[in-house]
Design a protein around this motif. Structure first.
Motif, PDB file in Angstrom:
ATOM      1  N   GLU A 222      -4.085   2.403  -4.135  1.00 17.86           N
ATOM      2  CA  GLU A 222      -3.529   3.697  -3.751  1.00 17.86           C
ATOM      3  C   GLU A 222      -2.313   3.566  -2.837  1.00 17.86           C
ATOM      4  N   GLU A 223      -2.383   2.651  -1.862  1.00 17.73           N
ATOM      5  CA  GLU A 223      -1.244   2.471  -0.955  1.00 17.73           C
ATOM      6  C   GLU A 223      -0.019   1.922  -1.684  1.00 17.73           C
ATOM      7  N   ASP A 224      -0.233   1.012  -2.628  1.00 25.44           N
ATOM      8  CA  ASP A 224       0.883   0.501  -3.426  1.00 25.44           C
ATOM      9  C   ASP A 224       1.539   1.642  -4.201  1.00 25.44           C
ATOM     10  N   GLY A 225       0.720   2.490  -4.782  1.00 22.45           N
ATOM     11  CA  GLY A 225       1.241   3.646  -5.507  1.00 22.45           C
ATOM     12  C   GLY A 225       2.038   4.565  -4.598  1.00 22.45           C
ATOM     13  N   LYS A 226       1.540   4.769  -3.384  1.00 20.20           N
ATOM     14  CA  LYS A 226       2.264   5.613  -2.420  1.00 20.20           C
ATOM     15  C   LYS A 226       3.600   4.993  -2.029  1.00 20.20           C
ATOM     16  N   ALA A 227       3.626   3.679  -1.868  1.00 17.24           N
ATOM     17  CA  ALA A 227       4.882   2.997  -1.537  1.00 17.24           C
ATOM     18  C   ALA A 227       5.888   3.149  -2.668  1.00 17.24           C
ATOM     19  N   LEU A 228       5.437   2.944  -3.906  1.00 21.47           N
ATOM     20  CA  LEU A 228       6.330   3.096  -5.054  1.00 21.47           C
ATOM     21  C   LEU A 228       6.829   4.535  -5.169  1.00 21.47           C
ATOM     22  N   LEU A 229       5.937   5.495  -4.963  1.00 25.63           N
ATOM     23  CA  LEU A 229       6.328   6.903  -5.055  1.00 25.63           C
ATOM     24  C   LEU A 229       7.346   7.274  -3.969  1.00 25.63           C
ATOM     25  N   ALA A 230       7.153   6.758  -2.768  1.00 28.86           N
ATOM     26  CA  ALA A 230       8.098   7.041  -1.681  1.00 28.86           C
ATOM     27  C   ALA A 230       9.476   6.480  -2.011  1.00 28.86           C
ATOM     28  N   ILE A 231       9.523   5.264  -2.533  1.00 23.36           N
ATOM     29  CA  ILE A 231      10.814   4.679  -2.918  1.00 23.36           C
ATOM     30  C   ILE A 231      11.407   5.473  -4.088  1.00 23.36           C
ATOM     31  N   TYR A 232      10.569   5.888  -5.018  1.00 28.41           N
ATOM     32  CA  TYR A 232      11.011   6.686  -6.160  1.00 28.41           C
ATOM     33  C   TYR A 232      11.651   7.995  -5.693  1.00 28.41           C
ATOM     34  N   ARG A 233      11.000   8.665  -4.758  1.00 25.04           N
ATOM     35  CA  ARG A 233      11.496   9.960  -4.269  1.00 25.04           C
ATOM     36  C   ARG A 233      12.771   9.840  -3.448  1.00 25.04           C
ATOM     37  N   TYR A 234      12.860   8.799  -2.628  1.00 27.37           N
ATOM     38  CA  TYR A 234      13.982   8.680  -1.702  1.00 27.37           C
ATOM     39  C   TYR A 234      15.032   7.670  -2.147  1.00 27.37           C
ATOM     40  N   ARG A 235      14.859   7.099  -3.333  1.00 30.24           N
ATOM     41  CA  ARG A 235      15.781   6.132  -3.945  1.00 30.24           C
ATOM     42  C   ARG A 235      15.679   4.740  -3.341  1.00 30.24           C
ATOM     43  N   CYS A 236      15.579   4.656  -2.027  1.00 27.01           N
ATOM     44  CA  CYS A 236      15.367   3.370  -1.371  1.00 27.01           C
ATOM     45  C   CYS A 236      14.727   3.628  -0.013  1.00 27.01           C
ATOM     46  N   LEU A 237      14.037   2.636   0.491  1.00 28.32           N
ATOM     47  CA  LEU A 237      13.455   2.690   1.830  1.00 28.32           C
ATOM     48  C   LEU A 237      13.667   1.349   2.496  1.00 28.32           C
ATOM     49  N   SER A 238      13.838   1.385   3.801  1.00 26.99           N
ATOM     50  CA  SER A 238      13.958   0.132   4.537  1.00 26.99           C
ATOM     51  C   SER A 238      12.573  -0.491   4.682  1.00 26.99           C
ATOM     52  N   GLU A 239      12.571  -1.764   4.985  1.00 24.34           N
ATOM     53  CA  GLU A 239      11.304  -2.467   5.177  1.00 24.34           C
ATOM     54  C   GLU A 239      10.496  -1.829   6.296  1.00 24.34           C
ATOM     55  N   SER A 240      11.157  -1.474   7.385  1.00 25.20           N
ATOM     56  CA  SER A 240      10.436  -0.873   8.511  1.00 25.20           C
ATOM     57  C   SER A 240       9.864   0.492   8.134  1.00 25.20           C
ATOM     58  N   GLN A 241      10.561   1.269   7.320  1.00 26.96           N
ATOM     59  CA  GLN A 241      10.021   2.557   6.880  1.00 26.96           C
ATOM     60  C   GLN A 241       8.764   2.368   6.044  1.00 26.96           C
ATOM     61  N   ILE A 242       8.794   1.419   5.123  1.00 27.80           N
ATOM     62  CA  ILE A 242       7.624   1.171   4.274  1.00 27.80           C
ATOM     63  C   ILE A 242       6.448   0.687   5.116  1.00 27.80           C
ATOM     64  N   LEU A 243       6.722  -0.234   6.025  1.00 28.29           N
ATOM     65  CA  LEU A 243       5.637  -0.789   6.845  1.00 28.29           C
ATOM     66  C   LEU A 243       5.071   0.248   7.809  1.00 28.29           C
ATOM     67  N   ASN A 244       5.900   1.110   8.366  1.00 28.37           N
ATOM     68  CA  ASN A 244       5.425   2.102   9.331  1.00 28.37           C
ATOM     69  C   ASN A 244       4.746   3.298   8.697  1.00 28.37           C
ATOM     70  N   PHE A 245       5.237   3.761   7.553  1.00 27.65           N
ATOM     71  CA  PHE A 245       4.751   5.016   6.990  1.00 27.65           C
ATOM     72  C   PHE A 245       3.801   4.871   5.815  1.00 27.65           C
ATOM     73  N   VAL A 246       3.763   3.704   5.184  1.00 27.95           N
ATOM     74  CA  VAL A 246       2.864   3.525   4.035  1.00 27.95           C
ATOM     75  C   VAL A 246       1.795   2.483   4.335  1.00 27.95           C
TER      76      VAL A 246
END
Length: 106
Positions: free
Chosen positions: A37-61
């Motif tokens: 589920e968390e992997d899916g959320k990470a992919l969806l967040a990148i999908y929605r925002y086009r790109c995410l920084s490493e710190s954003q992914i680690l902090n929010f997902v």
């Protein structure tokens, strides 16, 4: 090397060929089974925002074991990393990552 004309200017290079993805491409079940589920959320967040920084992914997902999880997404070809700042990378979805995200959330 041949010459190519564009807007009445002649260049000494060949134009790039455009990559056209296969519209009938399907993500295999083996790839999807490795995602939780968390992997899916990470992919969806990148999908929605086009790109995410490493710190954003680690902090929010991913909150605990995010470094290893992000490495797994990279190793499985779902995301690619681009150096953004000396101490930070930005992650984009690959074609496979887009396909997985669409398969999970469609």
């Amino acid at each position: 090397m041949s010459k190519t004309a564009l807007n009445d200017v002649t260049y000494n290079f060949e134009p790039l060929e455009l990559f056209v993805p296969d519209p009938n491409y399907k993500v295999d079940e083996k790839t999807l089974k490795h995602l939780d589920e968390e992997d899916g959320k990470a992919l969806l967040a990148i999908y929605r925002y086009r790109c995410l920084s490493e710190s954003q992914i680690l902090n929010f997902v991913y909150h605990n074991d995010g470094d290893e999880r992000l490495k797994n997404l990279l190793a499985n070809g779902l995301v690619e990393s681009v150096k953004y700042q000396p101490a930070n990378n930005v992650y984009f979805l690959t074609t496979l990552g887009v396909g997985c995200t669409e398969a999970i959330y469609s």
